[in-house]
Design a protein around this motif. Sequence first.
Motif, PDB file in Angstrom:
ATOM      1  N   THR A 152       0.815  -1.055  -0.005  1.00  0.00           N
ATOM      2  CA  THR A 152      -0.064  -0.042   0.032  1.00  0.00           C
ATOM      3  C   THR A 152       0.797   1.121   0.028  1.00  0.00           C
ATOM      4  N   VAL A 153       0.526   1.951  -0.827  1.00  0.00           N
ATOM      5  CA  VAL A 153       1.633   3.157  -1.274  1.00  0.00           C
ATOM      6  C   VAL A 153       0.959   4.522  -0.605  1.00  0.00           C
ATOM      7  N   VAL A 154       1.112   5.484   0.190  1.00  0.00           N
ATOM      8  CA  VAL A 154       0.716   6.614   0.365  1.00  0.00           C
ATOM      9  C   VAL A 154       1.796   7.869   0.087  1.00  0.00           C
ATOM     10  N   MET A 155       1.466   8.646  -0.792  1.00  0.00           N
ATOM     11  CA  MET A 155       2.533   9.717  -1.229  1.00  0.00           C
ATOM     12  C   MET A 155       2.016  10.992  -1.215  1.00  0.00           C
ATOM     13  N   VAL A 156       2.834  11.825  -0.722  1.00  0.00           N
ATOM     14  CA  VAL A 156       2.734  13.222  -0.636  1.00  0.00           C
ATOM     15  C   VAL A 156       3.210  13.894  -1.918  1.00  0.00           C
TER      16      VAL A 156
END
Length: 254
Positions: free
Chosen positions: A201-205
């Motif tokens: 799972t990737v969470v990117m700003v």
Amino acid sequence: MTIRTATHLSIRNLDVWYGGQHALKDINADIPRHQITTIVGPSGCGKTTLLKSLNRLSELNTQVNVSGQVLLDGIDIYDPAVDVTEVRTRIGLLAQKPCPLPMSIYDNIAYGPRIHGQKNGKMDDVVRTHLQDVELWDEVKHRLKAPATGLSVGQQQRLCLARALAVRPEVLLCDESTSALDPISARAVERLLDRLKENYTVVMVTHDLAQARRLADYVLFIWLGEVVEQGPARHVFNQPREPRTRAYLAGEIG
């Protein structure tokens, strides 16, 4: 047995204060499993604060006060009984600028597994596998004992990504992780993240809306510490409900 659902991280009533500054205000969001979620919004709106709250890195600042919940597969990572080290192992971070450790390319990848008890007998396979995962193996396989600081900036960032993956996280947080790279290296990292979502799972700003449009499956739009709009990327980018979202995407604010 852990029951796996479509939601990997759930944020509930999250507030973050920096001293007297209310940085995040009653954040509620669900982060989908094995997708890329992008957090977008103008500078200073709280994007990085939110990201670092997802693995308790915000606590490293002694001025920070956090309330609310961040649930990883239903377990609140802010519960006093939860091991912070385990949280940061399961939820890794790729920083804005590459930060290789002052050691060899090989030892950068091996460092985390060794700390977690991995025996050296299988370390060669671990190093090779993760360098292959980030498409760096063919570029460095003949100089694994060379200092990691001798790599180009783009190679260093891929090395840092391999290092993060070597401890087998479930979630990967990316804090504007391509902003310090040249366009070719940035696109290479983008391709890697797009492929890695099959297993992470990737969470990117990101401050780059074009990048968010290319990569995002799900979007959180933050304005002045509040989530203004969230949802599948195709809806947020093409049919935003909120006037502030429409104005931001049109470049009228922010």
